[in-house]
Scaffold this active site. Structure first.
Site, PDB file in Angstrom:
ATOM      1  N   ARG A  61       7.154 -16.559 -17.862  1.00 51.73           N
ATOM      2  CA  ARG A  61       7.187 -17.130 -16.509  1.00 51.73           C
ATOM      3  C   ARG A  61       7.854 -18.516 -16.501  1.00 51.73           C
ATOM      4  NH1 ARG A  61       3.078 -19.473 -14.455  1.00 51.73           N
ATOM      5  NH2 ARG A  61       1.533 -18.165 -15.485  1.00 51.73           N
ATOM      6  N   TYR A 114      19.476 -13.065   8.827  1.00 57.83           N
ATOM      7  CA  TYR A 114      18.816 -11.834   8.397  1.00 57.83           C
ATOM      8  C   TYR A 114      17.405 -11.739   9.016  1.00 57.83           C
ATOM      9  CZ  TYR A 114      16.721  -8.478   5.173  1.00 57.83           C
ATOM     10  OH  TYR A 114      16.071  -7.408   4.631  1.00 57.83           O
ATOM     11  N   ASP A 179      23.049 -19.302   3.630  1.00 57.37           N
ATOM     12  CA  ASP A 179      22.906 -17.940   3.103  1.00 57.37           C
ATOM     13  C   ASP A 179      24.307 -17.344   3.106  1.00 57.37           C
ATOM     14  OD1 ASP A 179      22.572 -15.204   2.708  1.00 57.37           O
ATOM     15  OD2 ASP A 179      20.620 -15.151   3.685  1.00 57.37           O
ATOM     16  N   LYS A 204      22.615  -7.406  -2.831  1.00 55.51           N
ATOM     17  CA  LYS A 204      23.776  -6.896  -2.110  1.00 55.51           C
ATOM     18  C   LYS A 204      25.019  -6.916  -3.024  1.00 55.51           C
ATOM     19  CE  LYS A 204      20.567  -6.899   0.942  1.00 55.51           C
ATOM     20  NZ  LYS A 204      20.341  -7.932   1.955  1.00 55.51           N
TER      21      LYS A 204
END
Ligand SMILES: *Cc1c(COP(=O)(O)O)cnc(C)c1O
Length: 396
Positions: A61, A114, A179, A204
């Site tokens: 992590r 989005y 973005d 994407k």
């Protein structure tokens, strides 16, 4: 400066020859042997403070070398000091909002973005308050507790372009997050226009094959340090397998984006001449101010377009039901073409009035053009439009 294929092929791989391997190594360790306790403690301290690396990764992590390689590659592609990877685009946006909270909880944002990003801001789930403005009202909306300005360009799903430099100017000292998912670093590098943070849904184009979910932020070392602190505390990690797949997709990014774009340009022109289609939204068809913005901040219009058909939801649904080659599905940026209905799917989570205000109508379809031949794509769309218009007339 535009992106180089040489960088896309080689960034994050410079030590492979020394390691004696050719393919990217995948390290799946969740924990690491500590040669001595003091080294473990020092490494732990450095990583928890958000430093890029330490003598020992300690625990997955805190650091993973496979993820780190892809972050280096993405940072090079964006011309950034650093990249910080997350388990999804939404995890990346969440981390940005949390990392900036010390400066305030107010966010200024330009619609459309989005659907789930819109929801995350509008719901106040992370304790943020949002002021929605048009791109030329950003300056007037800035307050002393404004921590972030957020824009998406080209915007999902209407392909509206936002002038990044003009927004940065208005934001003054407030960091601007762009973005840039639709553009990829091949077509747009917002840090050059003064943005502080560039975010991608790497699910994407960056992944590009519809088989990996990821998000990433490109930014300064200082900002990256805060984002890593948040990532360690909240755990929205990218898995090393996913990082491997993303890194494997980088060398073909420019080829894929440019090839898909060529198909989209041809389809947008064909659709804009079709009497069955009432409007086509595509940066490549932009005129006036939008065209200036395109020429100033992008190297091409990309491969996502949207179009509107008369008959609203029913006819749009019939187009989606009639395509054979194109897949009726959400998401975008894959090697194959995808078509979806934003009002009923990706942007359904918004209030209907807000959707309409930013141009997401019931007859709007979003098409992500893949690498298929133009003739095959047009043949499929043409027959689907014919089917849909027939069924629309029968219903009426
Ligand atoms: C898909 C998408 C997101 C969300 O990313 P996930 O990887 O699905 O979490 C954010 N912004 C844009 C523009 C997107 O298309």
């Amino acid at each position: 400066m535009s992106i180089k294929n040489t960088d896309l092929v080689h960034a994050g791989r410079q030590d492979l020859r020394r390691l004696g391997v050719h393919a990217l190594p995948v390290d799946l360790s969740t924990t690491y042997p500590l040669p001595d306790l003091d080294q473990g403690t020092a490494s732990l301290d450095a990583l928890v403070e958000g430093h890029k690396a330490a003598d020992n990764p300690v625990y997955a992590r805190l650091f993973n070398p496979t993820v780190d390689r892809w972050e280096q590659s993405l940072a090079r592609a964006e011309g950034a000091e650093a990249g910080v990877a997350f388990s999804s685009g939404m995890a990346a946006l969440t981390a940005c909002l949390l990392a900036l909270r010390e400066h305030g909880t107010h966010v200024v944002a330009v619609r459309p973005i989005y659907g789930t990003s819109d929801h995350l801001l509008a719901s106040g789930l992370l304790g943020n308050e949002v002021t929605w403005v048009s791109a030329d009202e950003v300056g007037a909306a800035i307050r002393s507790d404004t921590a972030l300005v957020m824009i998406e360009t080209p915007a999902n799903p209407t392909l509206q372009l936002v002038d990044i430099e003009a927004v940065v100017r208005q934001a003054r000292s407030v960091p601007v997050l762009v973005d840039s998912t639709f553009a990829t670093p091949v077509l747009q590098r917002p840090l050059q226009q003064g943005a502080a943070l560039v975010m991608h849904s790497a699910t994407k184009f960056l992944g590009g094959h519809g088989d990996v979910m990821a998000g990433v932020v490109a930014c300064s070392d200082e900002m990256a340090q805060r984002l890593r602190q948040v990532r360690i505390a909240t755990g929205a990690l990218l898995h090393p397998w996913a990082a491997y797949l993303l890194h494997r997709s980088m060398p073909t990014l420019k080829l894929r984006v440019e090839q898909a774009q060529a198909g989209a340009v041809a389809l947008a022109h064909r659709l804009s001449k079709d009497p069955r289609v009432s409007a086509v939204h595509y940066p490549g068809l932009a005129k006036g101010k939008a065209k200036d913005t395109l020429n100033r901040q992008m190297r091409g219009p990309g491969s996502v377009l949207a179009f509107e058909i008369d008959g609203g939801h029913a006819v749009a649904a019939a187009v989606m039901a009639s395509v054979q080659l194109i897949t009726p599905a959400v998401s975008l940026g894959s090697v194959d073409s995808l078509i979806q209905h934003p009002a009923a799917l990706t942007h359904r989570v918004m209030e209907e009035g807000d959707r309409q205000d930013c141009g997401i109508s019931a007859g709007l379809l979003r098409l992500s053009v893949g690498l298929e031949e133009f003739d095959d794509l047009w043949h499929d769309l043409d027959q689907a439009l014919t089917q849909a218009c027939l069924s629309g007339r029968q219903a009426a």
